[in-house]
Design an enzyme around this catalytic site. Structure first.
Site, PDB file in Angstrom:
ATOM      1  N   LYS A 129      13.585  29.045 -20.450  1.00 38.83           N
ATOM      2  CA  LYS A 129      12.346  29.769 -20.125  1.00 38.83           C
ATOM      3  C   LYS A 129      11.355  28.842 -19.427  1.00 38.83           C
ATOM      4  O   LYS A 129      10.753  29.208 -18.422  1.00 38.83           O
ATOM      5  CB  LYS A 129      11.742  30.365 -21.412  1.00 38.83           C
ATOM      6  N   GLN A 147       9.278  31.613 -30.036  1.00 43.68           N
ATOM      7  CA  GLN A 147      10.735  31.807 -30.054  1.00 43.68           C
ATOM      8  C   GLN A 147      11.200  32.152 -31.473  1.00 43.68           C
ATOM      9  O   GLN A 147      10.857  31.456 -32.422  1.00 43.68           O
ATOM     10  CB  GLN A 147      11.432  30.531 -29.543  1.00 43.68           C
ATOM     11  N   ASP A 197       6.007  39.088 -24.984  1.00 42.09           N
ATOM     12  CA  ASP A 197       7.284  39.518 -25.569  1.00 42.09           C
ATOM     13  C   ASP A 197       7.262  41.016 -25.876  1.00 42.09           C
ATOM     14  O   ASP A 197       8.296  41.600 -26.210  1.00 42.09           O
ATOM     15  CB  ASP A 197       7.545  38.731 -26.857  1.00 42.09           C
TER      16      ASP A 197
END
Ligand code: NAD
Length: 296
Positions: free
Chosen positions: A52, A96, A119
């Protein structure tokens, strides 16, 4: 033999569009910035975070890493998120998952400001998806929508079957595809569904997100169906140096003989997920600077 929907190719296309957009934003004095939080030493999570951050670099998006030790407390993590929520130089926050045992993911999801929730998991954003007014769509479902759209696959009036009902993947995909504009007739199947093969073999579009290697076989697929394989599973393969290889939730070779279009694993939904995280970060920067959302 079916044709491939290449996530590698489509994500490269999206990343190129985003790179141009970031250049234009920087000319207006806006530098999109993503804060990336990694707690603990899960090796798979470390790889995802590295990919990412690398994609951020490639697109000109600033990424700021926050690597925290395994023994981080809920209080410390929530404090960091509080600070990032209040830092005007940060547009998006990604924590994460999975978190180490003892930390509460759902509390963290609720703590991230909906405006920075790239997200798309915060209840406000999930609720807006359910109301057909999405702002941030969670990255994997967003990637699946882009694969359908950019491959000119019509979803309107089609029978779509989604295998899996997780908040991360199955549920938002099903909600989005049944909403206005996508207009699919969606059936959601899960671990308690009976006569699964009867249902899946009526699907014009079959989306598998269950996390069981090569679960979807030839007899479960309708002739000419579009098959989207979200699954990423590592299985033993002694012929590989690593001793393992990645497969999806679909038995690819046999499915390819029946589907009209199919996504591979790897190189399918995976790269799309990262591209859509970048799209959400760019959109977060735009919205926080009074600019309209990009229509990707
Ligand atoms: P999950 O474990 O949270 O959910 C799995 C779902 O599958 C559940 O809703 C369960 O009811 C359903 N299920 C389990 N067994 C079933 C069965 N026998 N029949 C029908 N349904 C069954 O998993 P998830 O987070 O939704 O992820 C699913 C898969 O997608 C995993 O392989 C994961 O690694 C992969 N994934 C890929 C990406 C990507 O970027 N490509 C992103 C997220 C997840």
């Amino acid at each position: 033999m079916s044709k491939l929907i290449s996530g590698k190719m489509l994500s490269a296309q999206i990343n190129k569009e985003l790179r141009n957009e970031v250049t234009q934003l920087k000319e207006k004095g806006v530098e999109p910035c993503l804060a990336v939080i990694l707690v603990g030493d899960d090796p798979a999570s470390a790889v995802y975070v590295r990919n990412k951050k690398r994609t951020c670099d490639e697109l000109g998006i600033k990424s700021v890493g926050h690597d925290l030790p395994e023994n981080t407390t809920q209080y410390q993590l929530e404090n960091l998120i509080h600070d990032l929520n209040n830092d005007p130089s940060v547009n998006g926050i990604l924590n994460q998952f999975p978190l180490p045992i003892g930390l509460d993911e759902s509390k963290i999801i609720r703590k991230i400001s909906p405006e920075k929730d790239v997200d798309g998991l915060n209840p406000l954003n999930a609720g807006l998806i359910a109301m057909g007014q999405p702002i941030f769509i969670s990255c994997t479902p967003y990637g699946v929508l882009q694969m359908l759209k950019r491959s000119n696959i019509s979803t309107s009036g089609k029978n779509t079957v989604v295998l899996g009902r997780s908040n991360l993947v199955g549920r938002p995909i099903a909600t989005l595809l049944s909403s206005k504009g996508w207009d699919s007739t969606v059936t959601v199947c899960h671990s308690r569904t009976k006569n699964l093969a009867v249902i899946t073999s009526q699907a014009d579009i079959l989306i598998a997100a269950i996390g069981i290697p090569e679960f979807v076989t030839f007899d479960m697929i309708k002739e000419g169906a579009v098959v989207i394989d979200v699954g990423i599973n590592s299985i033993e393969d002694k012929s590989k140096k690593s001793g393992t290889r990645l497969v999806g939730d679909v038995a690819f070779e046999e499915a390819q003989r029946k589907a009209s279009l199919i996504t591979p694993v790897p190189g399918g939904v995976g790269p799309m997920t990262i591209a859509m995280l970048m799209a959400n970060t760019v959109n977060a920067a735009r919205l926080q600077n009074g600019l309209p959302r990009l229509n990707i």
